[in-house]
Design a protein around this motif. Structure first.
Motif, PDB file in Angstrom:
ATOM      1  N   ARG A  68       0.882  -1.197  -0.159  1.00 57.71           N
ATOM      2  CA  ARG A  68      -0.067  -0.017  -0.221  1.00 57.71           C
ATOM      3  C   ARG A  68       0.890   1.298   0.032  1.00 57.71           C
ATOM      4  NH1 ARG A  68      -4.878  -1.750   4.251  1.00 57.71           N
ATOM      5  NH2 ARG A  68      -6.373  -2.117   2.844  1.00 57.71           N
ATOM      6  N   ALA A  69       1.963   1.255   0.656  1.00 55.77           N
ATOM      7  CA  ALA A  69       2.794   2.592   0.723  1.00 55.77           C
ATOM      8  C   ALA A  69       4.199   1.792   0.112  1.00 55.77           C
ATOM      9  CB  ALA A  69       3.282   2.915   2.018  1.00 55.77           C
ATOM     10  N   PRO A  70       5.102   2.570  -0.342  1.00 51.76           N
ATOM     11  CA  PRO A  70       6.345   2.214  -0.846  1.00 51.76           C
ATOM     12  C   PRO A  70       6.950   1.433  -0.045  1.00 51.76           C
ATOM     13  CG  PRO A  70       6.044   4.587  -1.232  1.00 51.76           C
ATOM     14  CD  PRO A  70       4.985   4.210  -0.530  1.00 51.76           C
ATOM     15  N   TYR A  71       7.938   0.330  -0.606  1.00 51.58           N
ATOM     16  CA  TYR A  71       9.052  -0.256   0.131  1.00 51.58           C
ATOM     17  C   TYR A  71      10.006   0.648   0.666  1.00 51.58           C
ATOM     18  CZ  TYR A  71       8.066  -4.836  -2.251  1.00 51.58           C
ATOM     19  OH  TYR A  71       7.475  -5.883  -2.507  1.00 51.58           O
ATOM     20  N   SER A  72      10.273   0.251   2.040  1.00 53.09           N
ATOM     21  CA  SER A  72      11.011   1.216   3.069  1.00 53.09           C
ATOM     22  C   SER A  72      12.550   1.283   2.594  1.00 53.09           C
ATOM     23  CB  SER A  72      10.987   0.726   4.425  1.00 53.09           C
ATOM     24  OG  SER A  72       9.772   0.540   5.014  1.00 53.09           O
ATOM     25  N   ASP A  73      12.982   0.166   1.474  1.00 52.75           N
ATOM     26  CA  ASP A  73      14.277   0.214   1.037  1.00 52.75           C
ATOM     27  C   ASP A  73      14.593   0.504  -0.211  1.00 52.75           C
ATOM     28  OD1 ASP A  73      13.281  -2.102   0.392  1.00 52.75           O
ATOM     29  OD2 ASP A  73      14.782  -3.308   1.092  1.00 52.75           O
ATOM     30  N   LYS A  74      13.280   0.987  -0.768  1.00 52.46           N
ATOM     31  CA  LYS A  74      13.087   1.376  -2.307  1.00 52.46           C
ATOM     32  C   LYS A  74      12.161   2.519  -2.541  1.00 52.46           C
ATOM     33  CE  LYS A  74      13.697  -0.512  -6.974  1.00 52.46           C
ATOM     34  NZ  LYS A  74      13.570  -1.604  -7.999  1.00 52.46           N
ATOM     35  N   PRO A  75      12.484   3.609  -2.186  1.00 48.88           N
ATOM     36  CA  PRO A  75      11.441   4.856  -2.235  1.00 48.88           C
ATOM     37  C   PRO A  75      10.671   4.821  -3.614  1.00 48.88           C
ATOM     38  CG  PRO A  75      13.065   5.671  -1.286  1.00 48.88           C
ATOM     39  CD  PRO A  75      13.872   4.168  -1.709  1.00 48.88           C
ATOM     40  N   GLY A  76       9.528   5.045  -3.688  1.00 51.57           N
ATOM     41  CA  GLY A  76       8.848   4.940  -4.968  1.00 51.57           C
ATOM     42  C   GLY A  76       8.172   3.594  -5.777  1.00 51.57           C
ATOM     43  N   HIS A  77       8.754   2.629  -4.977  1.00 50.18           N
ATOM     44  CA  HIS A  77       8.338   1.213  -5.465  1.00 50.18           C
ATOM     45  C   HIS A  77       7.323   0.583  -4.717  1.00 50.18           C
ATOM     46  CE1 HIS A  77       9.280  -2.234  -7.896  1.00 50.18           C
ATOM     47  NE2 HIS A  77       9.368  -2.999  -6.651  1.00 50.18           N
ATOM     48  N   PHE A  78       6.377   0.258  -5.330  1.00 49.12           N
ATOM     49  CA  PHE A  78       5.278  -0.258  -4.580  1.00 49.12           C
ATOM     50  C   PHE A  78       5.195  -1.845  -4.700  1.00 49.12           C
ATOM     51  CE2 PHE A  78       4.242   4.053  -4.962  1.00 49.12           C
ATOM     52  CZ  PHE A  78       3.431   4.260  -3.453  1.00 49.12           C
ATOM     53  N   GLY A  79       5.958  -2.499  -5.714  1.00 51.08           N
ATOM     54  CA  GLY A  79       5.672  -3.887  -6.290  1.00 51.08           C
ATOM     55  C   GLY A  79       4.594  -3.888  -7.367  1.00 51.08           C
ATOM     56  N   ALA A  80       3.963  -4.971  -7.450  1.00 50.12           N
ATOM     57  CA  ALA A  80       2.849  -4.749  -8.434  1.00 50.12           C
ATOM     58  C   ALA A  80       1.920  -6.231  -8.413  1.00 50.12           C
ATOM     59  CB  ALA A  80       3.446  -5.040 -10.058  1.00 50.12           C
ATOM     60  N   MET A  81       0.646  -5.973  -9.053  1.00 49.14           N
ATOM     61  CA  MET A  81      -0.269  -6.986  -8.640  1.00 49.14           C
ATOM     62  C   MET A  81       0.182  -7.762 -10.171  1.00 49.14           C
ATOM     63  SD  MET A  81      -2.352  -6.757  -6.239  1.00 49.14           S
ATOM     64  CE  MET A  81      -3.356  -8.074  -6.459  1.00 49.14           C
ATOM     65  N   VAL A  82       0.345  -9.128  -9.974  1.00 49.51           N
ATOM     66  CA  VAL A  82       0.507 -10.151 -11.236  1.00 49.51           C
ATOM     67  C   VAL A  82      -0.788 -10.387 -12.019  1.00 49.51           C
ATOM     68  CG1 VAL A  82       1.063 -12.398 -11.698  1.00 49.51           C
ATOM     69  CG2 VAL A  82       2.490 -11.137 -10.045  1.00 49.51           C
ATOM     70  N   THR A  83      -1.938 -10.283 -11.054  1.00 48.97           N
ATOM     71  CA  THR A  83      -3.152 -10.483 -11.796  1.00 48.97           C
ATOM     72  C   THR A  83      -3.756  -9.077 -11.557  1.00 48.97           C
ATOM     73  OG1 THR A  83      -3.348 -12.869 -11.459  1.00 48.97           O
ATOM     74  CG2 THR A  83      -5.415 -11.734 -12.123  1.00 48.97           C
TER      75      THR A  83
END
Length: 539
Positions: free
Chosen positions: A310-325
């Motif tokens: 829901r919020a960015p990775y603490s060790d990669k600002p601006g990166h949220f991951g992604a939904m595969v589906t």
């Protein structure tokens, strides 16, 4: 007086001749039945592959006789263990490729690939098991060395979680992937605009399309290899989290021919051709195979930063991951599956993916009862979302994920968000049960490491002192239930397995030690000394 002794003799003869003949009696055992009362026993009688009686040794010996009897010598017996989430066929496939598990550097990865190719030359080199989080330099590797050593041979090395590939340029060329290729539901990793060779989640599918398909003989060997490894650890049922129609049918044919004996709960991979076939066909159930669920991928993995947060990775600002589906597809799938008798089992790691899945389940199951849909992993949950599990949703979790990820999980998630991660006790309190598995070959096959991770929340070096987030440790009784009767319940199989009770399959394991009482640090050293499936010894 003579008449009295005559009557006693007749009674004794009559009592002996009326003993019921069974196939096997096991006695002098320390049996945890895992029945409703979590009762104990010392003897069991087995006939036609099922338990017919459970009790103390004297009681069983008075009522039953058998040519085959086994003195358990006081050893501990538990129901056949169930791995509620694994990749059984994938484990077998891994026996045919380069083993990269436990590598401590990328140089070691390359060395293993070179050695494997020299020993077993292949036109397409495959490997699995690397994890950059175990290396001194905890960055994704790049393809440069692979390009140099294998300029003309495609190479695809799968990350341990199955959510990333490292491939060389030859494989990229074959798949048609360039720096300009666009993707959704994953990432084509680049540095300074150039391809690194790392593909996360959906882009991996382009590589899969150019990997030569396994032959029938290779598929059969993979299944048999996986069975032997699983049985050696005391697993008598495995839940394979994502199988295609051809492998499901192959498992069935091998079981029917007597060439495969382990019981398989098969989750159908979420591909249109699979769903069109199985949802229309309905539930397929034999004593060895149960096909009644669909495996859906919500997001990626935390280790490769593909989990949707829901919020960015603490060790990669601006990166949220992604939904595969995509969200709309998950919602549509939930509605489609809810209209059938099939169960929906969805991979959800990040807190964003989990709430998407939980909301879709709630909407699709409105007015429906006893559907037992599962959230596979349920790994990072927002505090406000645990209540969704009170509505019959089953968390299917893997305790060794906690002890594998604990070294860097807080770096990824931050101090507050990590409190809702690997929260097995919180999930149990809400859902009333947890189904426990390993996710092998992502983690090791050993159910004893699962048990240890659940109760001690430590690695085998007893780190960290006091355990990782011990407020979410499980008791030993809860853990054994999660590996037996609760896992069976999650499969709609609680009436035929998961406990040692009359009428159920005689699947049981004799342990080297009493896993319920030995010091916690000794649990990883427990072994399955003997394994019985349907009353037949398999180890």
């Amino acid at each position: 007086m003579k008449k009295f002794f005559f009557l006693i003799s007749v009674a004794l003869v009559f009592s002996c001749t009326t003993k019921e003949e069974v196939d096997l009696i096991v006695y002098n055992a320390n049996i945890y039945t895992v029945d409703d009362a979590f009762s104990k026993a010392s003897s069991i009688a087995i006939k036609d592959g099922k338990f017919v009686a459970v009790g103390d040794t004297e009681e069983i010996s008075k009522k039953y006789k058998a040519q085959k009897q086994l003195d358990a010598e006081g050893k501990t017996i538990v129901p056949g263990l169930i791995d509620a989430h694994c990749h059984f066929y994938g484990l077998g496939q891994n026996q045919q490729v380069v083993d990269l598990v436990g590598t401590q550097s990328f140089d070691e990865v390359v060395d293993r690939v070179v050695a494997f190719q020299e020993e077993r030359p292949s036109s397409f080199i495959l490997g699995r098991g690397w994890d950059q989080n175990d290396w001194e330099v905890k960055k994704f590797p790049t393809k440069d060395k692979l390009d140099e050593i294998f300029p003309d041979t495609p190479v695809a090395l799968e990350r341990i979680d199955g959510h990333a590939y490292l491939v060389n340029q030859k494989a990229l060329d074959m798949a048609g992937i360039t720096a300009d290729t666009e993707t959704e539901g994953g990432e084509i990793v680049k540095e300074d605009g150039e391809l690194t060779g790392v593909l996360v989640d959906n882009p991996m599918g382009s590589i899969n399309k150019v990997i030569p398909p396994a032959s029938l003989e290779q598929k059969i060997q993979a299944l048999k290899d996986a069975e032997q490894i699983s049985l050696d650890y005391g697993l008598t049922t495995v839940n394979d989290a994502g199988l295609s129609r051809d492998i499901i049918e192959l498992i069935d044919s091998l079981q029917q021919a007597g060439e495969l004996s382990i019981r398989v709960y098969a989750m159908v991979s979420n591909y249109p051709e699979n769903l069109d076939y199985f949802l229309d066909k309905g539930i397929i159930k034999t004593e060895g195979l149960n096909v009644r669920s669909v495996k859906v991928y919500g997001d990626g993995a935390l280790g490769s930063r593909g989990a949707a947060l829901r919020a960015p990775y603490s060790d990669k600002p601006g990166h949220f991951g992604a939904m595969v589906t995509p969200v709309d597809q998950i919602e549509a799938l939930a509605q489609r599956i809810a209209a059938t008798d099939y169960q929906m089992n969805t991979h959800a790691i990040g807190d964003s993916a989990n709430i998407v899945v939980l909301r879709a389940y709630e909407k699709a199951l409105d007015g429906k009862t006893d559907r037992r849909w599962k959230v596979e992993h349920a790994q990072v949950i927002s505090q406000s979302d645990f209540d969704y599990f009170e509505n019959g949703i089953i968390p299917s979790v893997q305790p060794t994920h906690a002890t594998s990820d604990m070294y860097w999980a807080e770096d990824r998630l931050g101090e507050e968000r990590v409190k809702g991660a690997y929260a097995y006790k919180d999930l149990l309190d809400k859902a009333g049960l947890v189904a426990l598995g390993t996710d092998f070959p992502v983690e090791q096959v050993s159910p004893f490491l699962t048990f240890y991770a659940a109760v001690a929340r430590q690695d085998v070096e007893q780190y960290p002192e006091g355990g990782f987030q011990m407020e979410n440790a499980l008791s030993r009784e809860e853990t054994l239930k999660g590996m037996t009767i609760w896992a069976a319940y999650s499969n709609f199989e609680e009436d035929e397995k998961g406990s040692i009770e009359p009428g159920k399959f005689a699947d049981f394991v004799i342990f080297s030690d009493d896993i319920m009482t030995i010091p916690a640090e000794e649990i990883p050293n427990v072994t399955a000394e003997r394994v019985f499936l349907g009353g037949v010894r398999k180890k």
